[in-house]
Design an enzyme around this catalytic site. Sequence first.
Site, PDB file in Angstrom:
ATOM      1  CE1 TYR A 132      -0.104  -0.969   7.171  1.00  0.00           C
ATOM      2  CE2 TYR A 132       0.495   0.330   9.074  1.00  0.00           C
ATOM      3  CZ  TYR A 132       0.675  -0.002   7.751  1.00  0.00           C
ATOM      4  OH  TYR A 132       1.638   0.641   7.012  1.00  0.00           O
ATOM      5  CE  LYS A 179      -3.601   8.200  -5.834  1.00  0.00           C
ATOM      6  NZ  LYS A 179      -3.035   9.356  -6.560  1.00  0.00           N
ATOM      7  CG  ASP A 212      -0.148  11.087  -5.713  1.00  0.00           C
ATOM      8  OD1 ASP A 212      -1.013  11.673  -5.032  1.00  0.00           O
ATOM      9  OD2 ASP A 212      -0.334  10.772  -6.904  1.00  0.00           O
ATOM     10  CG  ASP A 236       3.876   2.956   8.785  1.00  0.00           C
ATOM     11  OD1 ASP A 236       4.867   3.483   9.338  1.00  0.00           O
ATOM     12  OD2 ASP A 236       3.742   1.726   8.665  1.00  0.00           O
ATOM     13  CG  ASP A 240       8.743   5.853   8.778  1.00  0.00           C
ATOM     14  OD1 ASP A 240       8.555   6.194   9.962  1.00  0.00           O
ATOM     15  OD2 ASP A 240       8.764   4.663   8.425  1.00  0.00           O
TER      16      ASP A 240
END
Length: 342
Positions: A132, A179, A212, A236, A240
């Site tokens: 970002y 990851k 994951d 992020d 959520d």
Amino acid sequence: MPLITVIPGDGIGPEVTEQALALLDGLGLDLSFDVLDHVNAGTFLATGCALSDDDLARIRRSDGALLGAIGDARVAGTRYARDVLLRLRFELDLYANYRPAQLLHDRLSPLRDPDRRAIDCVIVRENTEGLYTDIGGALRPGSTAEVAIDTEVSTHLGVSRVIDFALASATRAVCMVDKSNAVPNGGRLWQQCWLDATAARPDLATSHLYVDVAAMRLLSDPTAFDVIVTNNSYGDILSDLAAELAGGLGTSASVNLNPQTGFGLYEPVHGSAPDIAGTDTANPIGAILSAALLLERVGHPAEAAAVRTAVRMAVAEVRCTADLGGRLGTKAAGEAIRAALH
């Protein structure tokens, strides 16, 4: 006397912020407020600048900021939101995004197994690096030969300090999520910083999951987590997901924090929701619980705990908005929480 900057913002932001401020006022604490109600999309459309240098200076002079929401369908592109939100994050170095997720009532969980519904964890998200940072570009944009590049940035300083904050925030366990099996360079840095930091905290249970697997584990048994620390984009998404497991985005609070200076930008997670703005249907709980986080940080932990208890009481009595199964509007839901508080 702590000074709090208030930025109501756009859409439902002013409506939910009004309820948070009414609650703070009702507590009778030594707080003062500086309201910047001109920092919004209307100002940006009229002047091309939503957050001026003078506004930023006022925010810097305060002890924290309470934000409603930023975003307006009239503004094309992402420049407006970046000029406000990312400017605050980067210039105030608010590098730790802290998002607690605690189930407010059993009926709100989407999970079938009642023994695994009671999520009570925190997502600590690195807030100033990752994908970002707006580093990248496009070659031949708009054509069928377009090449688009977004660069993920990880620094030793950024990674190590957010991991340190997560470890300091935990009571029993921290899980680092990355990851690194598919993103080798940034993954290697996260892994090394993680090993260095956890070596100094043998008192905590520490673990590592790929993102994951962490998402699957959150769905199968969210009670397994205490604190999760991860990068900007993974945090992020996972936060959520955790919010939905705790009752929905309307209940989710957050703070963008610089632990060294103590300054925090406190905001509900739900966004400006322009489709329901002005209808008195927005859920004020995210804003009210963000105000509770603020109270905790400015030296009023007992009052923060009382606010959270009042929220749970109102939800248990179904004195809440429609998204939580109630029939109250925004103002009435705020009043119900204040009544439970007193």
